[in-house]
Design an enzyme around this catalytic site. Structure first.
Site, PDB file in Angstrom:
ATOM      1  N   ASP A 150       3.996   0.613  12.355  1.00 28.91           N
ATOM      2  CA  ASP A 150       2.846  -0.093  11.781  1.00 28.91           C
ATOM      3  C   ASP A 150       2.753  -1.546  12.251  1.00 28.91           C
ATOM      4  OD1 ASP A 150       2.172   2.191  10.434  1.00 28.91           O
ATOM      5  OD2 ASP A 150       2.968   1.556   8.502  1.00 28.91           O
ATOM      6  N   ARG A 194      -0.604  14.196  13.246  1.00 28.04           N
ATOM      7  CA  ARG A 194      -0.190  14.116  11.844  1.00 28.04           C
ATOM      8  C   ARG A 194      -0.142  15.486  11.142  1.00 28.04           C
ATOM      9  NH1 ARG A 194      -2.313   8.592   9.278  1.00 28.04           N
ATOM     10  NH2 ARG A 194      -0.157   8.479   8.594  1.00 28.04           N
ATOM     11  N   ARG A 228      -9.166  -0.690   3.491  1.00 31.28           N
ATOM     12  CA  ARG A 228      -8.269   0.346   2.964  1.00 31.28           C
ATOM     13  C   ARG A 228      -6.906  -0.237   2.635  1.00 31.28           C
ATOM     14  NH1 ARG A 228      -6.977   5.260   6.393  1.00 31.28           N
ATOM     15  NH2 ARG A 228      -5.341   5.179   4.829  1.00 31.28           N
ATOM     16  N   LYS A 282       0.834  -1.208   0.000  1.00 35.35           N
ATOM     17  CA  LYS A 282       0.000   0.000   0.000  1.00 35.35           C
ATOM     18  C   LYS A 282       0.868   1.258   0.000  1.00 35.35           C
ATOM     19  CE  LYS A 282      -1.881   1.575   4.031  1.00 35.35           C
ATOM     20  NZ  LYS A 282      -1.558   2.985   4.259  1.00 35.35           N
ATOM     21  N   ASN A 283       1.867   1.281   0.860  1.00 38.11           N
ATOM     22  CA  ASN A 283       2.636   2.518   1.009  1.00 38.11           C
ATOM     23  C   ASN A 283       3.717   2.704  -0.059  1.00 38.11           C
ATOM     24  OD1 ASN A 283       0.973   3.152   3.086  1.00 38.11           O
ATOM     25  ND2 ASN A 283       2.421   2.636   4.719  1.00 38.11           N
ATOM     26  N   CYS A 293      -5.638   7.448   9.077  1.00 40.15           N
ATOM     27  CA  CYS A 293      -5.886   6.734  10.326  1.00 40.15           C
ATOM     28  C   CYS A 293      -5.717   7.655  11.523  1.00 40.15           C
ATOM     29  CB  CYS A 293      -4.898   5.575  10.446  1.00 40.15           C
ATOM     30  SG  CYS A 293      -5.279   4.228   9.330  1.00 40.15           S
TER      31      CYS A 293
HETATM   32  N1  EPU Z   1       5.422  14.772  11.256  1.00 48.64           N
HETATM   33  C1  EPU Z   1       5.509  16.094  11.563  1.00 48.64           C
HETATM   34  N2  EPU Z   1       5.327  17.009  10.551  1.00 48.64           N
HETATM   35  C2  EPU Z   1       5.078  16.635   9.274  1.00 48.64           C
HETATM   36  C3  EPU Z   1       5.005  15.274   8.963  1.00 48.64           C
HETATM   37  C4  EPU Z   1       5.178  14.353   9.981  1.00 48.64           C
HETATM   38  O1  EPU Z   1       5.716  16.457  12.710  1.00 48.64           O
HETATM   39  O2  EPU Z   1       4.919  17.521   8.420  1.00 48.64           O
HETATM   40  C5  EPU Z   1       5.582  13.773  12.325  1.00 48.64           C
HETATM   41  C6  EPU Z   1       4.301  12.940  12.546  1.00 48.64           C
HETATM   42  O3  EPU Z   1       3.395  13.589  13.384  1.00 48.64           O
HETATM   43  C7  EPU Z   1       4.845  11.673  13.128  1.00 48.64           C
HETATM   44  C8  EPU Z   1       6.224  11.546  12.464  1.00 48.64           C
HETATM   45  O4  EPU Z   1       6.537  12.827  11.928  1.00 48.64           O
HETATM   46  O5  EPU Z   1       5.013  11.823  14.502  1.00 48.64           O
HETATM   47  C9  EPU Z   1       6.268  10.514  11.361  1.00 48.64           C
HETATM   48  O6  EPU Z   1       5.199  10.712  10.461  1.00 48.64           O
HETATM   49  P1  EPU Z   1       5.328  10.390   8.910  1.00 48.64           P
HETATM   50  O7  EPU Z   1       5.149  11.666   8.163  1.00 48.64           O
HETATM   51  O8  EPU Z   1       6.542   9.581   8.643  1.00 48.64           O
HETATM   52  O9  EPU Z   1       4.075   9.497   8.665  1.00 48.64           O
HETATM   53  P2  EPU Z   1       3.260   9.472   7.330  1.00 48.64           P
HETATM   54  O10 EPU Z   1       4.190   9.725   6.209  1.00 48.64           O
HETATM   55  O11 EPU Z   1       2.055  10.295   7.473  1.00 48.64           O
HETATM   56  C10 EPU Z   1       3.642   6.960   6.711  1.00 48.64           C
HETATM   57  C11 EPU Z   1       2.752   5.787   6.450  1.00 48.64           C
HETATM   58  C12 EPU Z   1       2.142   5.328   7.771  1.00 48.64           C
HETATM   59  C13 EPU Z   1       3.266   4.976   8.747  1.00 48.64           C
HETATM   60  C14 EPU Z   1       4.198   6.176   8.906  1.00 48.64           C
HETATM   61  C15 EPU Z   1       5.412   5.893   9.767  1.00 48.64           C
HETATM   62  C16 EPU Z   1       1.915   6.197   4.215  1.00 48.64           C
HETATM   63  C17 EPU Z   1       0.758   6.551   3.358  1.00 48.64           C
HETATM   64  N3  EPU Z   1       1.692   6.184   5.518  1.00 48.64           N
HETATM   65  O12 EPU Z   1       2.804   7.956   7.269  1.00 48.64           O
HETATM   66  O13 EPU Z   1       1.405   4.161   7.470  1.00 48.64           O
HETATM   67  O14 EPU Z   1       2.716   4.663   9.991  1.00 48.64           O
HETATM   68  O15 EPU Z   1       4.675   6.596   7.619  1.00 48.64           O
HETATM   69  O16 EPU Z   1       6.123   4.816   9.261  1.00 48.64           O
HETATM   70  O17 EPU Z   1       2.994   5.877   3.726  1.00 48.64           O
HETATM   71  C18 EPU Z   1      -0.358   2.624   7.640  1.00 48.64           C
HETATM   72  O18 EPU Z   1       0.072   2.120   6.588  1.00 48.64           O
HETATM   73  O19 EPU Z   1      -1.254   2.099   8.341  1.00 48.64           O
HETATM   74  C19 EPU Z   1       0.208   3.903   8.081  1.00 48.64           C
HETATM   75  C20 EPU Z   1      -0.376   4.661   9.001  1.00 48.64           C
END
Ligand code: EPU
Length: 439
Positions: free
Chosen positions: A325, A130, A418, A30-31, A125
């Site tokens: 995850d 976020r 999803r 998915k990711n 989620c």
């Molecule tokens: N963060 C910030 N500012 C930002 C972006 C992120 O402070 O602008 C913080 C977040 O609050 C969090 C940390 O950085 O504490 C990491 O967040 P990240 O941005 O890495 O998460 P994401 O990119 O939104 C992806 C995956 C998630 C997975 C996380 C961490 C996708 C679509 N989603 O999310 O996957 O948990 O990386 O590995 O790639 C899932 O598949 O169920 C899922 C939630």
């Protein structure tokens, strides 16, 4: 995919028996598929992608692309071809974007190609706040303006200007942030250097493919990524197909399920290297695991008692550390093994709330603060009605329902759909008693 009318799953627990047998196949990630589909905007010709999982998030990102003006052909065998040449709009659909965090990745290539993009605060989620500051700061560094009006972010560069390469340091390691700015940098003007980048294998995988199509990305998969922008020249994927890599989180979730309930189980079409930390931890705990090139085998596990497996402490960390995850499935594992384990969720502050439901099932878990719990095992879980707050916790509930005594009802099917393709079919194949109840 017909999932709209479905409401819940009923699972009859094994009550501690370890009888699951056979092979379970891992789908495309998915990711990985989400940033890959978003990258189609960087191409001058059709972008084709195979091994695409049949999940709601893919359906939704395809709708987002189509609403911008892209044409998408669904081919035989999990393959799609996307033509983005007729894109006229640059505003991401509000309703769909609010359903999934991955939608924001589209903003990078859209802004880089068309000079403008607008989107709402992305949803997804419920696992923490976020924020999107890293994306907005990156866009600004690359010369774009950001306006916020009625909850819609509009990011643009001046007419006739291009997005410019920049040095960006991520204060927090962010997966989708790294992907978004990397994709934006590919067709920007000049060099973009991303420091403290996420190192997830999905990022390297898509970067390698983009490089084979004319992009100049160095260092993807490490913490410093250097992108030399093409200055607006689009990529070409002639005769090339991006094959979606296997979903490492799904592989890890199946491995944890197998450790607790499997006798002889093979997890096929996966890359064990991508979940090295989980395999090492489970082996240390006592689970009989063998590895092949593209498979993981649990052998002779039925005769081993979970209560004799050793407890382990878990600290979630960006790749290659223990994935957040996989934290919730791992907590279910820890409820069954011998001793006290500390689980420290370092990435998301709301990602331990599901443990209340495990406690209701009979687990012995103490929450110290929003980031830390203590799990004491072994405990016999009892089936009950469960509603997952997010995709991964919902799969953790599937595992807890399968090990429990009695029947469980799992609501909120929209989360599982999803991210996990035809989950009941694959679980049934290895011996799980599961039915999907439709409205
Ligand atoms: N963060 C910030 N500012 C930002 C972006 C992120 O402070 O602008 C913080 C977040 O609050 C969090 C940390 O950085 O504490 C990491 O967040 P990240 O941005 O890495 O998460 P994401 O990119 O939104 C992806 C995956 C998630 C997975 C996380 C961490 C996708 C679509 N989603 O999310 O996957 O948990 O990386 O590995 O790639 C899932 O598949 O169920 C899922 C939630």
């Amino acid at each position: 995919m017909k999932t709209e009318n479905t409401t819940k799953f009923i699972i009859k627990g094994l009550g501690g028996k370890k009888t699951l047998n056979g092979k379970i196949e891992v789908s495309g990630a998915k990711n990985a598929v989400l940033p890959a589909l978003a990258s189609s905007i960087l191409f001058k010709d059709k972008f084709c992608i195979s091994n695409v999982p049949d999940i709601k998030d893919v359906e939704n990102i395809n709708i987002l692309l189509e609403r911008l003006g892209a044409s998408i052909e669904k081919k035989q065998g999990k393959k799609y071809c996307i033509d983005t040449n007729n894109i006229k709009l640059t505003n991401l659909d509000t309703e769909i974007s609010k359903k999934m965090r991955g939608s924001i990745v589209l903003a990078g290539p859209t802004l880089a190609r068309f000079g403008k993009v607008s989107f709402p605060y992305p949803g997804g989620c419920v696992i923490g706040t976020r924020p999107i500051d890293a994306f907005l700061n990156g866009f600004k560094k690359m010369g774009a303006r950001v306006k916020i009006e009625k909850d819609i972010y509009t990011v643009s560069v001046s007419k006739g200007k291009k997005l410019k390469g920049a040095n960006v340091f991520f204060d927090r390691v962010t997966v989708t942030g790294t992907e978004t700015l990397m994709l934006a940098g590919v067709v920007a003007e000049g060099k973009t250097i991303l420091k403290n980048s996420a190192m997830e294998p999905e990022i390297k995988d898509i970067a390698d493919f983009l490089n084979s199509c004319g992009a100049k990305i160095k260092g993807a998969g490490t913490s410093t990524i250097e992108i030399t922008g093409t200055g607006g020249k689009l990529l070409s994927a002639k005769n090339k197909i991006y094959k979606t890599m296997p979903d490492r989180i799904e592989a890890g979730s199946f491995l944890i399920l197998g450790a607790l309930t499997g006798d002889n189980l093979e997890i096929i079409n996966c890359n064990p290297e991508h979940i090295r930390i989980l395999i090492n931890i489970l082996k240390k705990s006592g689970v009989p695991i063998k590895e092949g090139k593209n498979k993981i085998i649990i052998e002779g596990n039925g005769k081993l008692k979970n209560k004799n497996f050793k407890c382990v402490d878990i600290i979630t960390h960006e790749y290659p550390g223990f994935p957040t995850d996989l934290q919730s499935p791992m907590v279910v594992y820890l409820t069954q093994v011998n001793g006290q384990s500390l689980v420290f969720e370092t990435i998301f502050e709301g990602r331990l709330n599901y443990t209340n439901e495990l406690i209701e099932m009979g687990a012995d878990i103490i929450m110290w603060d929003p980031h830390r719990i203590m799990v004491k095992g072994p405990t016999q879980l009892k089936g009950r009605e469960l509603s997952g707050p997010d995709l991964r916790a919902e799969f953790a509930f599937f595992i807890s329902a399968i090990i429990a005594k009695g029947e469980s009802v799992i609501n909120n099917v929209r989360y599982i759909d999803r991210g996990y393709e035809q989950i009941e079919k694959r679980l049934k194949n290895i011996g799980v008693d599961i039915v999907r109840i439709k409205n």
